[in-house]
Design an enzyme around this catalytic site. Structure first.
Site, short mmCIF file in Angstrom:
data_model
loop_
_atom_site.label_atom_id
_atom_site.label_comp_id
_atom_site.label_asym_id
_atom_site.label_seq_id
_atom_site.Cartn_x
_atom_site.Cartn_y
_atom_site.Cartn_z
CG HIS A 23 -2.33 0.40 0.95
ND1 HIS A 23 -2.86 0.50 -0.32
CD2 HIS A 23 -3.34 0.76 1.79
CE1 HIS A 23 -4.13 0.89 -0.24
NE2 HIS A 23 -4.44 1.05 1.02
CG ASN A 71 -9.06 5.97 6.09
OD1 ASN A 71 -8.08 6.47 6.61
ND2 ASN A 71 -9.98 5.34 6.80
CG ASP A 96 -1.46 0.65 -3.24
OD1 ASP A 96 -1.65 1.82 -2.85
OD2 ASP A 96 -2.20 -0.29 -2.90
CG ASN A 117 -10.37 2.99 1.29
OD1 ASN A 117 -11.42 3.06 0.64
ND2 ASN A 117 -10.12 2.01 2.12
#
Length: 193
Positions: A23, A71, A96, A117
């Site tokens: 991520h 997020n 990513d 997100n």
């Protein structure tokens, strides 16, 4: 000729436990730019992130890695853009991308959030999708694994190597991106060697 990029934001989750997870591939790109230019990203409270002003191909460009959670990325990106009066069309978000194979990298303008997100929050904060994205392929998990677990795990050594190679290719086309030569940059990145 598009807008030259004035802000490159590399998305990530903060903290050492996430540092090497898939991520955080967007942050790896921004870290690599900083390494190549020999500049230090410093914690900047007003941007909720790590920030540096870089000189890339004779143009100044802000580098940002939000230190909010993924997020909440929009909070950091919007703060930096508002402060420096950067229009969305001059923003490049590196992130990513599970819909691309490992080691593939794509540059695109506009589009949805693809379930990401970080992108979702940036679109919400900026109230537009009209910005550039550098999509760094991390591949998809096999059916048995949850996507959330997958992106929060480190890639295998071989995969990390391929991601690093893709990031190096993106750094090579950075001069084109900085000049707003997006079609040329896309062509260079999307053509398989």
């Amino acid at each position: 000729m598009s807008h030259p990029v004035q802000l490159i934001a590399g998305l990530a989750n903060p903290g050492s436990e996430y540092e090497n997870t898939r991520h955080n591939a967007g942050a790896w790109f921004v870290e690599e730019i900083a390494n190549q230019l020999n500049i230090t990203l410093r914690r900047e409270a007003k941007y909720h992130g790590l920030h540096a002003l870089a000189k890339i191909h004779d143009q100044s460009c802000h580098l940002l890695i939000p230190t909010t959670f993924m997020n909440l990325s929009g909070q950091a990106v919007q703060a930096c853009m508002t402060y420096h009066k950067i229009p969305p069309a001059a923003l490049l978000v590196a992130h990513d991308e599970i819909d691309l194979p490992v080691g593939t990298i794509k540059l695109k303008f506009d589009g949805g959030d693809g379930g990401h997100n970080g992108l979702k929050d940036i679109i919400r904060h900026l109230n537009t999708r009209q910005f550039y994205r550098l999509r760094i392929g991390v591949g998809r998990p096999n059916q048995s694994k949850d996507v959330v677990d997958y992106v929060l795990e480190p890639p295998s050594k071989a995969d990390r190597l391929r991601i690093n190679e893709a990031i190096a290719r993106a750094c090579e086309v950075l001069p084109l991106i900085m000049q707003g030569e997006m079609q040329k940059a896309m062509h260079a990145l999307h053509t398989e060697i």
